[in-house]
Write a protein that holds these residues in place. Sequence first.
Motif, PDB file in Angstrom:
ATOM      1  N   GLY A  88      20.798  93.804   1.764  1.00 26.77           N
ATOM      2  CA  GLY A  88      21.166  93.348   3.102  1.00 26.77           C
ATOM      3  C   GLY A  88      20.354  94.019   4.192  1.00 26.77           C
ATOM      4  N   THR A  89      20.158  95.334   4.058  1.00 24.31           N
ATOM      5  CA  THR A  89      19.374  96.075   5.047  1.00 24.31           C
ATOM      6  C   THR A  89      17.959  95.539   5.160  1.00 24.31           C
ATOM      7  OG1 THR A  89      20.651  98.107   4.688  1.00 24.31           O
ATOM      8  CG2 THR A  89      18.460  98.354   5.627  1.00 24.31           C
ATOM      9  N   LEU A  90      17.310  95.320   4.009  1.00 20.20           N
ATOM     10  CA  LEU A  90      15.922  94.867   4.041  1.00 20.20           C
ATOM     11  C   LEU A  90      15.813  93.385   4.401  1.00 20.20           C
ATOM     12  CD1 LEU A  90      14.139  96.790   1.171  1.00 20.20           C
ATOM     13  CD2 LEU A  90      14.532  97.422   3.546  1.00 20.20           C
ATOM     14  N   THR A  91      16.829  92.595   4.096  1.00 17.09           N
ATOM     15  CA  THR A  91      16.830  91.195   4.548  1.00 17.09           C
ATOM     16  C   THR A  91      16.850  91.145   6.067  1.00 17.09           C
ATOM     17  OG1 THR A  91      17.970  90.444   2.546  1.00 17.09           O
ATOM     18  CG2 THR A  91      18.045  88.993   4.463  1.00 17.09           C
ATOM     19  N   GLN A  92      17.708  91.945   6.672  1.00 24.13           N
ATOM     20  CA  GLN A  92      17.752  92.010   8.135  1.00 24.13           C
ATOM     21  C   GLN A  92      16.399  92.437   8.698  1.00 24.13           C
ATOM     22  OE1 GLN A  92      21.043  94.622   9.199  1.00 24.13           O
ATOM     23  NE2 GLN A  92      22.343  92.858   9.604  1.00 24.13           N
ATOM     24  N   LYS A  93      15.819  93.447   8.112  1.00 27.00           N
ATOM     25  CA  LYS A  93      14.549  93.970   8.596  1.00 27.00           C
ATOM     26  C   LYS A  93      13.442  92.931   8.439  1.00 27.00           C
ATOM     27  CE  LYS A  93      12.102  98.391   8.526  1.00 27.00           C
ATOM     28  NZ  LYS A  93      12.599  98.808   9.835  1.00 27.00           N
ATOM     29  N   MET A  94      13.417  92.254   7.311  1.00 27.94           N
ATOM     30  CA  MET A  94      12.404  91.239   7.047  1.00 27.94           C
ATOM     31  C   MET A  94      12.513  90.078   8.026  1.00 27.94           C
ATOM     32  SD  MET A  94      10.036  89.994   4.925  1.00 27.94           S
ATOM     33  CE  MET A  94      10.260  90.562   3.255  1.00 27.94           C
ATOM     34  N   VAL A  95      13.708  89.583   8.231  1.00 25.06           N
ATOM     35  CA  VAL A  95      13.922  88.447   9.127  1.00 25.06           C
ATOM     36  C   VAL A  95      13.459  88.780  10.540  1.00 25.06           C
ATOM     37  CG1 VAL A  95      15.754  87.151  10.276  1.00 25.06           C
ATOM     38  CG2 VAL A  95      15.729  87.316   7.782  1.00 25.06           C
ATOM     39  N   VAL A 135      17.692  75.827   3.928  1.00 28.40           N
ATOM     40  CA  VAL A 135      17.966  77.232   3.627  1.00 28.40           C
ATOM     41  C   VAL A 135      16.752  78.046   4.066  1.00 28.40           C
ATOM     42  CG1 VAL A 135      18.224  78.927   1.772  1.00 28.40           C
ATOM     43  CG2 VAL A 135      19.567  76.817   1.728  1.00 28.40           C
ATOM     44  N   ASP A 136      16.999  79.078   4.851  1.00 29.46           N
ATOM     45  CA  ASP A 136      15.900  79.912   5.358  1.00 29.46           C
ATOM     46  C   ASP A 136      15.634  81.125   4.475  1.00 29.46           C
ATOM     47  OD1 ASP A 136      15.464  78.446   7.942  1.00 29.46           O
ATOM     48  OD2 ASP A 136      17.548  79.049   8.238  1.00 29.46           O
ATOM     49  N   VAL A 137      16.703  81.717   3.941  1.00 27.45           N
ATOM     50  CA  VAL A 137      16.586  82.927   3.127  1.00 27.45           C
ATOM     51  C   VAL A 137      17.279  82.696   1.791  1.00 27.45           C
ATOM     52  CG1 VAL A 137      17.073  85.395   2.960  1.00 27.45           C
ATOM     53  CG2 VAL A 137      16.583  84.374   5.198  1.00 27.45           C
ATOM     54  N   LEU A 138      16.533  82.813   0.719  1.00 32.34           N
ATOM     55  CA  LEU A 138      17.087  82.687  -0.627  1.00 32.34           C
ATOM     56  C   LEU A 138      17.133  84.061  -1.268  1.00 32.34           C
ATOM     57  CD1 LEU A 138      17.948  81.103  -3.184  1.00 32.34           C
ATOM     58  CD2 LEU A 138      15.508  80.828  -3.701  1.00 32.34           C
ATOM     59  N   ILE A 139      18.303  84.418  -1.819  1.00 37.55           N
ATOM     60  CA  ILE A 139      18.478  85.707  -2.475  1.00 37.55           C
ATOM     61  C   ILE A 139      18.906  85.475  -3.923  1.00 37.55           C
ATOM     62  CG2 ILE A 139      19.681  87.930  -2.445  1.00 37.55           C
ATOM     63  CD1 ILE A 139      20.119  87.613   0.525  1.00 37.55           C
ATOM     64  N   PRO A 140      17.959  85.487  -4.865  1.00 43.18           N
ATOM     65  CA  PRO A 140      18.352  85.430  -6.276  1.00 43.18           C
ATOM     66  C   PRO A 140      18.927  86.770  -6.700  1.00 43.18           C
ATOM     67  CG  PRO A 140      15.961  85.577  -6.077  1.00 43.18           C
ATOM     68  CD  PRO A 140      16.501  85.489  -4.686  1.00 43.18           C
ATOM     69  N   ALA A 141      20.199  86.779  -7.102  1.00 43.81           N
ATOM     70  CA  ALA A 141      20.882  88.033  -7.427  1.00 43.81           C
ATOM     71  C   ALA A 141      21.562  87.945  -8.786  1.00 43.81           C
ATOM     72  CB  ALA A 141      21.910  88.365  -6.340  1.00 43.81           C
ATOM     73  N   ALA A 142      20.975  87.146  -9.691  1.00 42.79           N
ATOM     74  CA  ALA A 142      21.565  86.986 -11.015  1.00 42.79           C
ATOM     75  C   ALA A 142      20.576  87.450 -12.080  1.00 42.79           C
ATOM     76  CB  ALA A 142      21.976  85.530 -11.227  1.00 42.79           C
ATOM     77  N   LEU A 143      20.223  86.560 -13.001  1.00 42.77           N
ATOM     78  CA  LEU A 143      19.315  86.905 -14.084  1.00 42.77           C
ATOM     79  C   LEU A 143      17.857  86.814 -13.660  1.00 42.77           C
ATOM     80  CD1 LEU A 143      21.065  85.032 -17.033  1.00 42.77           C
ATOM     81  CD2 LEU A 143      20.848  87.513 -16.790  1.00 42.77           C
ATOM     82  N   GLY A 144      16.972  87.342 -14.495  1.00 47.58           N
ATOM     83  CA  GLY A 144      15.541  87.217 -14.266  1.00 47.58           C
ATOM     84  C   GLY A 144      15.026  85.854 -14.695  1.00 47.58           C
TER      85      GLY A 144
END
Length: 413
Positions: free
Chosen positions: A190-197, A285-294
């Motif tokens: 979350g921290t780096l998503t905010q920073k990146m955006v 969708v502007d930001v995609l966060i894959p948070a499951a499997l590789g």
Amino acid sequence: MKAFEATRHFFYQAADQLDISDELREALLMPNREIQVQVTIRRDDGHLANYIGFRVQHDHARGPMKGGLRYHQEVDLDESRALACLMTWKTAVVDLPYGGAKGGIGVNPAQLSKNEIERLTRAFVDQIHDIVGPDTDIPAPDMGTDYQVMSWFRNQWEKYHGFNPAVITGKPVEEYGARGREEATGRGVGTLTQKMVKRLGMSPDQSRVAIQGFGNVGSHAAKFLHEGQFPIVAVSDITGTYYNSDGLNIPKLLRHKLAHPKGLLEGFDDAEHLPVDALLKLDHVDVLIPAALGGVITEENVDAITAKVIVEAANGPTLPVADERLNERGVTVLPDILANAGGVTVSYFEWVQNRQHYRWSLDRVRQELDRTMNDAFESVWQMASQHDVSLRTAAYMIGISRVRRATELAGLA
């Protein structure tokens, strides 16, 4: 493509930029040790069951090796090797004094009772206790494991070696665990998503987020981003994709997950229910966060992804061909070895506290985590700008350079 082949591909992209010799490349890539063991337990119904356990210790040039224990039916030697290698670069990117390791058991924990998982964990420790320890290899939770598994692991290990809670991290707070460890990976994402955006000139309240995977990492990232005014329009787990174009009610979603007996989103009725694979293909969708499997972003589905930014909360979610296409389209990808490093960072803080016999406050853990992640982000961003490379290649360049330097200083290359 196998997991280690993908890791090797990204490694070589960075190694080309660093002009590393072929012989040193192989030395940096080759795992220090690979262990495969038989783990046999007696099931609750009385019959014997056999499983295969793995531990890959990749590199110790910068310090003890560090990496999670994964209980999942797809765990094998190739995956463990790839993830151990990723841990080496990940700990180096955020400048922790660690090397990389990884392991686990090829098992579906959902098919075992709590007592069976405990027996499985203790039997695994019986097989590998002599190759792990606070100064050699420090395991941690991963997919399919949690603080309870870490507690069983520590207890069994101490039967052989005596009291030393620093042998493992991700423990319960009541048993020398660190405050904030459970939220750490999601908070870092979350921290780096905010920073990146913000770095890309996007407004958080106008940046629509989709999160694939709503386990520990995905749910904590969603909570953090919701508090940061991001509209989270879609999340998914094994029961499907849950979508609301105006933004999901994240507090209600989290309460539903906590109340579900298996921690799933099944039955959540305040959203449109779509198939599991629909999340990657959603429009707007502007930001995609894959948070499951590789390996979930592939050559077959990459062209359907509309997001401008991808933040890799999972390990190895993007295959090399897909990564190349995303780069060609100008999609900004924050790589896994930086984006999800919050977990190992707070694991390091836990290990430090255990060695010092001193406990930090939650505020201090969060402050140190945010500082570490922000410093690493700035280093990677600057490297990418200076060398005109992707953030992934820049992160690998930083990680590989630090490991290479430690290796050379030790006289090993």
